[in-house]
Structures are given as C-alpha cells and as structure tokens.
Enzyme design. Structure first.
Site, short mmCIF file in Angstrom:
data_model
loop_
_atom_site.label_atom_id
_atom_site.label_comp_id
_atom_site.label_asym_id
_atom_site.label_seq_id
_atom_site.Cartn_x
_atom_site.Cartn_y
_atom_site.Cartn_z
N ASN A 1 0.88 -1.19 0.05
CA ASN A 1 -0.08 -0.11 -0.10
C ASN A 1 0.80 1.24 0.12
O ASN A 1 1.95 1.24 0.53
CB ASN A 1 -0.76 0.00 1.25
N LYS B 1 0.83 -4.77 5.08
CA LYS B 1 1.29 -5.68 6.03
C LYS B 1 2.30 -6.54 5.14
O LYS B 1 3.37 -6.83 5.74
CB LYS B 1 0.32 -6.58 6.50
N ALA C 1 4.55 -6.05 2.45
CA ALA C 1 5.45 -5.07 2.04
C ALA C 1 6.30 -4.90 3.56
O ALA C 1 7.53 -4.68 3.42
CB ALA C 1 5.05 -3.87 1.32
N ASP D 1 4.05 -5.56 12.07
CA ASP D 1 4.86 -6.03 11.03
C ASP D 1 6.26 -6.16 11.42
O ASP D 1 6.93 -7.15 10.79
CB ASP D 1 4.66 -5.31 9.61
N GLY E 1 6.05 6.34 9.93
CA GLY E 1 5.90 5.49 8.76
C GLY E 1 6.68 4.29 9.06
O GLY E 1 7.85 4.29 9.81
#
Length: 305
Positions: A13, A42, A44, A253, A288
């Site tokens: 995304n 998720k 990536a 993640d 980020g």
C-alpha cells in the site's frame, strides 16, 4: 534444498499518514498537523523488516501501473527486498490513509486496489521460491482463497508458515492446521477463539483454544502489554520495549519480520520474541512503518540476541 531465505506473500500500500490531535467527528473537516507518505501494506512492511535485518527476502504481490506503484517498488528495492515477483496490473495501487494521534495510536482506512488481484496462478508461478524458502509469511490483505492456496503450497514444500491473520477473516480449518505460527492481536484473537481477549490474563485463559486450530506456536500481541507466546507447553510473556511511541503503524509487522529472522537463525521462541519486541519498539518511535524499521546494525549495539 532449503535456503536461508524468506518469502512474503501479501499486500503493498501507498500510505498517507496524517499526524493530528484527534479524529474528526461526523460532518467535520479537521486540519492535520502534518502529512507524511511512506510505503505500507502488511506484506511489504514485513518483507522490509526482514530485508533490513540482512535476510534474503522475496515479496509476492501486486501494484498498479501508476506513480504509487513506482514509489513502492523503488522503496522496496532500496531496502533490499527482491520485487521480481510483484506484478504490475491495471488496478490502482492499494492505498492506506492513516490518522496518527498524539498518544501514538492510529486509525486507518485502506483501499485494496491491486492487492485484490493476486491469484492462485500467481502462486503457481512462484512455486520455485517456495521450494527454496525456509519461511513463508502471509497475511489476509489479499484474497483469502489465494492465501489458503498459498498455505497449502508452502506446506507441500516443507516451509515454516507464519500467518498474520489480519484483518480477522474466516479461514478454513484445513488451512489453519497447516500454519506453524499464528500471529494475532487482541481483537483478531477474540475473533478466532470466540471469546473476549483484551489483556494478558484473558490471552492466557483462551490461548489453548486458539492453538488447537493451528500447528506449533501461537503469538498474541498485546500492544503496550507486550506479547504472549504459547507452544502447547509454555506460556511465555514478553514485555514490550519501554519507549515513547510516536506512531504505531507497522509495529506488528516489524515484530513479525524480526521474529521470523531470528527463527531462521535457529534461535528459540523466547530469544526471537525478545528481539522482535526490541525491533517493534524502535519502529514506533518514528513516522512511517518502513522508514522506521530498524536495521541489524541499529539493534546490535544494545541487543544480545
């Protein structure tokens, strides 16, 4: 012959992250304090954390033929993720809009876009990766039927399968029983075991029921409460890192990617979880998910596992 490599099958995304004091109420236009863009999804994110820790990592997924897709693939390449198996499709790239509040909590809205185009035939095309990969990581931001198919294929090729069942969606018992390690947060754990899990005590109470549905290991992440690991014998509580959270996108993640990397090294679940908590603790101190994830060098100085 299995190699020291990880294949991640999942979502990509383009994230727009709004830092703001509160959420807007219905009918209100509310100004954000700042806006940042970052790679997300998720799949990536988990691949980036693995690659940043020095592991050979392949990502399987899809992005659109648009500037968002270009941005994501360029970023992943810079982080060291192999994107040869990320398809370019006519659908727009997946997009996430994230509201990050002052206490570090987030809300997010996601448009699936290209992530919804991943097919079984694409899994067939990457079967040579499954033959070589020691670990395969999956989530549920791509079609569930494809995830179940990928689980079956990975199982056939003797991969250690980590499933991050997020978002919580119905899965067949046949797919779940082939999962070696299931990672869920409190709401997701509640969904799969049919009981309210909201803290460590309730996680300990109901974890047996969840583990019965899968293979070897259950991990329930508890936010600031750390994580609970249960292998059918030991219920291990791992504390979260004590940090001041700026923005929690990608914390789970980061945990999963770091945990997988330590398993690949042959570390115990306790050692892997301690390392994963440290990695997630670094991630939440930055804006980020992917930019905030730590490298092996960043963690090496004060982490012995």
């Amino acid at each position: 012959m299995k190699e020291k490599m990880i294949t991640v099958i999942g979502s990509l995304n383009f994230d727009l992250i709004f830092k703001q004091k509160r959420l807007a109420v219905k009918g209100e236009t509310y100004p954000a304090d700042s806006m940042t863009t970052a790679g997300g999804g998720k799949g990536a994110n988990q691949a980036v954390q693995c690659a940043k820790l020095g592991v050979a990592t392949y990502l399987v997924g899809a992005v659109g033929r648009d500037v968002f897709g270009d941005y994501l693939l360029d970023g992943l390449t810079q982080y060291g993720v192999n994107t040869d198996y990320v398809k370019r499709v006519d659908e727009t790239t997946g997009v996430g809009v994230v509201q990050a509040l002052q206490d570090g909590t987030i809300s997010a809205t996601i448009a699936k876009g290209a992530n919804d185009t991943v097919t079984r035939s694409q899994i067939d095309e990457v079967e040579p990766l499954l033959v070589k990969s020691s670990i395969v990581i999956l989530q549920l931001e791509t079609p569930v039927s494809v995830v179940e198919y990928a689980i079956r294929k990975a199982h056939e090729h003797g991969c250690y399968i980590i499933l991050n069942a997020a978002p919580a969606l119905e899965l067949s018992p046949e797919a779940l029983e082939k999962v070696n390690c299931l990672v869920v947060n409190e709401p997701e754990a509640s969904f799969y075991c049919g009981a309210a899990i909201h803290d460590l005590d309730s996680a300990k109470e109901h974890c047996t029921k969840l583990l019965e549905q899968i293979g070897d290991l259950l991990i329930i992440t508890l936010g600031r409460g750390g994580s609970l690991l249960y292998d059918g014998i030991h219920k291990l509580h791992v504390q979260a890192a004590e940090v001041e959270a700026i923005e929690t996108t990608g914390a789970g993640d980061s945990y999963i990617g770091a945990f997988a990397c330590k398993l690949l090294e042959g570390k115990s679940m306790a050692e892997a979880a301690a390392f994963a908590s440290k990695a997630a603790g670094v991630t939440v101190t930055k804006i980020g998910a992917q930019p905030g994830m730590p490298t092996a060098v960043e963690l090496q100085a004060d982490c012995s596992v």
